[in-house]
Design a protein around this motif. Structure first.
Motif, short mmCIF file in Angstrom:
data_model
loop_
_atom_site.label_atom_id
_atom_site.label_comp_id
_atom_site.label_asym_id
_atom_site.label_seq_id
_atom_site.Cartn_x
_atom_site.Cartn_y
_atom_site.Cartn_z
N GLY A 246 -15.68 -62.05 10.43
CA GLY A 246 -14.85 -61.45 11.47
C GLY A 246 -13.38 -61.77 11.36
N GLU A 247 -13.06 -63.03 11.03
CA GLU A 247 -11.65 -63.43 10.94
C GLU A 247 -10.98 -62.84 9.70
OE1 GLU A 247 -8.92 -67.52 10.85
OE2 GLU A 247 -11.09 -67.62 11.18
N PRO B 22 -11.09 -58.33 10.18
CA PRO B 22 -11.22 -57.88 11.57
C PRO B 22 -11.28 -56.36 11.71
CG PRO B 22 -9.00 -58.70 11.12
CD PRO B 22 -9.83 -59.07 9.95
N ARG C 81 -15.98 -54.24 18.53
CA ARG C 81 -15.14 -54.62 19.66
C ARG C 81 -15.12 -53.53 20.73
NH1 ARG C 81 -9.72 -57.85 17.80
NH2 ARG C 81 -10.71 -59.37 16.43
#
Length: 219
Positions: free
Chosen positions: A126-127, A130, A137
């Motif tokens: 995820g980081e 993104p 999201r």
């Protein structure tokens, strides 16, 4: 259904089964190898298809991860809304009813296979990527928060809860429900019924201390 239609239905089913096989295989490989370590050949071998089939369906590895996240998010959302249908809108014992609901929420949506897949992907990738999780999201937690907030607002209107902002209450309820399970989930432990119930009971007790009206707490 006429015989002439049967081949078309068979082809459609075969196409759908192949697509799901690719998605599930890709999810396993991405979780096991990470996005950087995964490649189309590994995924093709896991799915039992040719690499060209994967390129025909998804184009490249980035699009495949986006498809995995979208598919898994949709499946989790379906489980979430099935579980939300069991929310105690007219509780008899609010603490007991909310605790049972929280257990179902964890069992059906957090600790099932899709929940584990998505959590692992978010933790590992995820980081770094993104943009590949933008769909999650938009279509994942936000929908759950809104739907749960509406249910808490109805309980507040009926006099069970004292809530200024149902959206905040919904997010904090979910955070509390997950709190005692986070460490076990990070290490991939299989959670027992007792662990799930204890975590839910702790969460609901804390939630009602913050938001419960006198009759809900006494009840």
């Amino acid at each position: 259904m006429t015989p002439a239609n049967a081949p078309d239905i068979s082809v459609a089913r075969s196409h759908s089964a192949k697509r799901l096989s690719i998605i599930d295989a890709a999810a396993r490989v991405f979780c096991r190898e990470g996005f950087a370590g995964a490649n189309i050949d590994l995924i093709a071998a896991e799915a039992g298809v040719s690499r060209q089939t994967i390129y025909n369906h998804h184009g490249d590895k980035e699009n495949l991860l986006v498809a995995v996240v979208r598919e898994v998010t949709e499946r989790i959302n379906a489980e979430v809304f099935d579980t939300l249908a069991t929310f105690p809108d007219k509780p008899v014992d609010l603490e007991a009813d909310l605790t049972a609901f929280a257990v179902r929420l964890n069992q059906n949506c957090l600790c099932n296979r899709d929940g584990k897949f998505l959590r692992k992907l978010l933790q590992t990738e995820g980081e770094r990527y993104p943009e590949l999780f933008a769909g999650w999201r938009e279509h994942g937690p936000a929908k759950t928060w809104a739907a749960l907030a509406a249910r808490f607002a109805r309980l507040a209107h009926a006099g069970w809860l004292d809530i200024d902002d149902p959206d905040v209450a919904a997010r904090q309820f979910l955070a509390l429900v997950n709190a005692d399970l986070q460490m076990a989930m990070i290490f991939g432990d299989n959670l027992s019924e007792e662990q799930l119930h204890t975590a839910a009971a702790n969460a609901v007790r804390t939630f009602l201390r913050a938001f419960g009206r006198a009759r809900a707490i006494a009840g």
